[in-house]
Design a protein around this motif. Structure first.
Motif, short mmCIF file in Angstrom:
data_model
loop_
_atom_site.label_atom_id
_atom_site.label_comp_id
_atom_site.label_asym_id
_atom_site.label_seq_id
_atom_site.Cartn_x
_atom_site.Cartn_y
_atom_site.Cartn_z
N ALA A 1 0.87 -1.02 -0.03
CA ALA A 1 0.18 -0.10 0.05
C ALA A 1 0.98 1.15 -0.11
N LEU A 2 1.89 1.31 0.68
CA LEU A 2 2.90 2.40 1.02
C LEU A 2 3.40 2.48 -0.50
N ARG A 3 4.00 1.61 -1.27
CA ARG A 3 4.61 1.62 -2.47
C ARG A 3 3.73 2.01 -3.66
N ARG A 4 2.27 1.53 -3.45
CA ARG A 4 1.42 2.25 -4.24
C ARG A 4 1.11 3.81 -4.22
N ALA A 5 1.20 4.19 -2.89
CA ALA A 5 0.87 5.57 -2.84
C ALA A 5 2.20 6.23 -3.25
N VAL A 6 3.32 5.82 -3.22
CA VAL A 6 4.58 6.37 -3.64
C VAL A 6 4.50 6.49 -5.08
N PHE A 7 4.12 5.34 -5.81
CA PHE A 7 3.81 5.47 -7.49
C PHE A 7 3.02 6.47 -7.73
N CYS A 8 2.00 6.51 -7.06
CA CYS A 8 0.90 7.59 -7.39
C CYS A 8 1.70 9.13 -7.25
N VAL A 9 2.25 9.24 -6.19
CA VAL A 9 2.75 10.57 -6.02
C VAL A 9 3.85 10.79 -7.14
N ALA A 10 4.55 9.70 -7.69
CA ALA A 10 5.67 9.90 -8.71
C ALA A 10 4.97 10.25 -9.97
N GLY A 11 3.58 9.56 -10.23
CA GLY A 11 2.86 10.03 -11.31
C GLY A 11 2.51 11.46 -11.42
N VAL A 12 1.96 11.99 -10.34
CA VAL A 12 1.65 13.52 -10.12
C VAL A 12 2.75 14.24 -10.50
N PHE B 1 -3.34 11.23 -1.74
CA PHE B 1 -3.97 12.10 -0.63
C PHE B 1 -4.97 11.39 0.33
N CYS B 2 -5.85 10.46 -0.11
CA CYS B 2 -6.53 9.73 0.63
C CYS B 2 -5.87 8.71 1.50
N TYR B 3 -4.81 8.14 1.00
CA TYR B 3 -3.70 7.17 1.69
C TYR B 3 -3.18 7.97 3.04
N VAL B 4 -2.71 9.10 2.73
CA VAL B 4 -1.89 9.86 3.79
C VAL B 4 -2.87 10.54 4.93
N PHE B 5 -3.98 11.29 4.38
CA PHE B 5 -4.72 11.91 5.36
C PHE B 5 -5.86 10.85 5.91
N GLY B 6 -6.01 9.83 5.20
CA GLY B 6 -6.87 8.64 5.91
C GLY B 6 -6.23 8.03 7.03
N LEU B 7 -4.85 7.90 6.86
CA LEU B 7 -4.32 7.36 7.99
C LEU B 7 -4.22 8.37 9.18
N VAL B 8 -3.98 9.58 8.81
CA VAL B 8 -4.01 10.63 9.91
C VAL B 8 -5.39 10.80 10.52
N ASN B 9 -6.41 10.67 9.49
CA ASN B 9 -7.61 10.98 10.26
C ASN B 9 -8.11 9.43 11.16
N LEU B 10 -7.49 8.38 10.75
CA LEU B 10 -7.85 7.27 11.82
C LEU B 10 -7.03 7.48 12.97
#
Length: 180
Positions: A12-23, A138-147
């Motif tokens: 899940a972390l690697r997928r979030a990093v891949f999304c950030v790299a795409g942005v 965004f949802c991954y990072v702030f979802g963990l913060v909101n949890l």
């Protein structure tokens, strides 16, 4: 139980990093046509050519440098597309475990390089797809913060009765939400 552990896995972390790299790559693609003329204006400003009359000098710079930038990008598009494709293949292989074979080596001129132009098309297609990728990251990072709110809420929000507290703000992709 698996659904509760899924956001905390390394995949899940690697997928979030891949999304950030795409942005980041989409922002780089959007910035290139604007950077070269802006650098031309910056050079003119630094050399003092714009000190006396800035308005008459800036327009010709943009009228000349922007078409030159576009022409240069057309000539260099296929090699740049191949390089960006190689970066995305490497990221997909290392982060997602998805292997994509490299295209055959270039045997023709840059204008007729089919795999290079397909890589350019892929890069241009990634520009609008950066929006959902950024949304996912965004949802991954702030979802963990909101949890984490249930953990710290009792620690910092246990004031004596009658105390007026301000809202605690939760971040969403559409703005902030205040919770009392």
């Amino acid at each position: 139980m698996t659904a509760l552990r899924a956001p905390f896995t390394s995949l899940a972390l690697r997928r979030a990093v891949f999304c950030v790299a795409g942005v980041v790559s989409a922002l780089a693609i959007l910035a290139v046509p604007a950077v070269v003329p802006a650098l031309g204006v910056l050079i003119l400003w630094a050399t003092g050519a714009m000190a006396a009359r800035p308005a008459p000098v800036v327009a010709p710079v943009f009228l000349v440098l922007f078409p030159l930038t576009v022409a240069l990008l057309v000539v260099l598009a296929a090699p740049i597309g191949r390089a960006m494709g190689a970066v995305h293949r490497r990221l997909a292989d290392r982060l997602l475990g998805v292997h994509v074979d490299a295209p055959p080596p270039r045997r023709s001129t840059t204008v007729t390089d089919g795999p290079g132009w397909r890589a350019v098309g892929y890069g241009l297609l990634k520009v609008p797809l950066a929006v959902p990728q950024g949304y996912g990251a965004f949802c991954y990072v702030f979802g963990l913060v909101n949890l984490s709110y249930p953990v710290w809420w009792p620690l910092f929000r246990n004031h004596p009765p009658g105390t007026t507290l301000g809202p605690v703000w939760g971040l969403t992709p559409f703005g902030a939400i205040g919770v009392r």
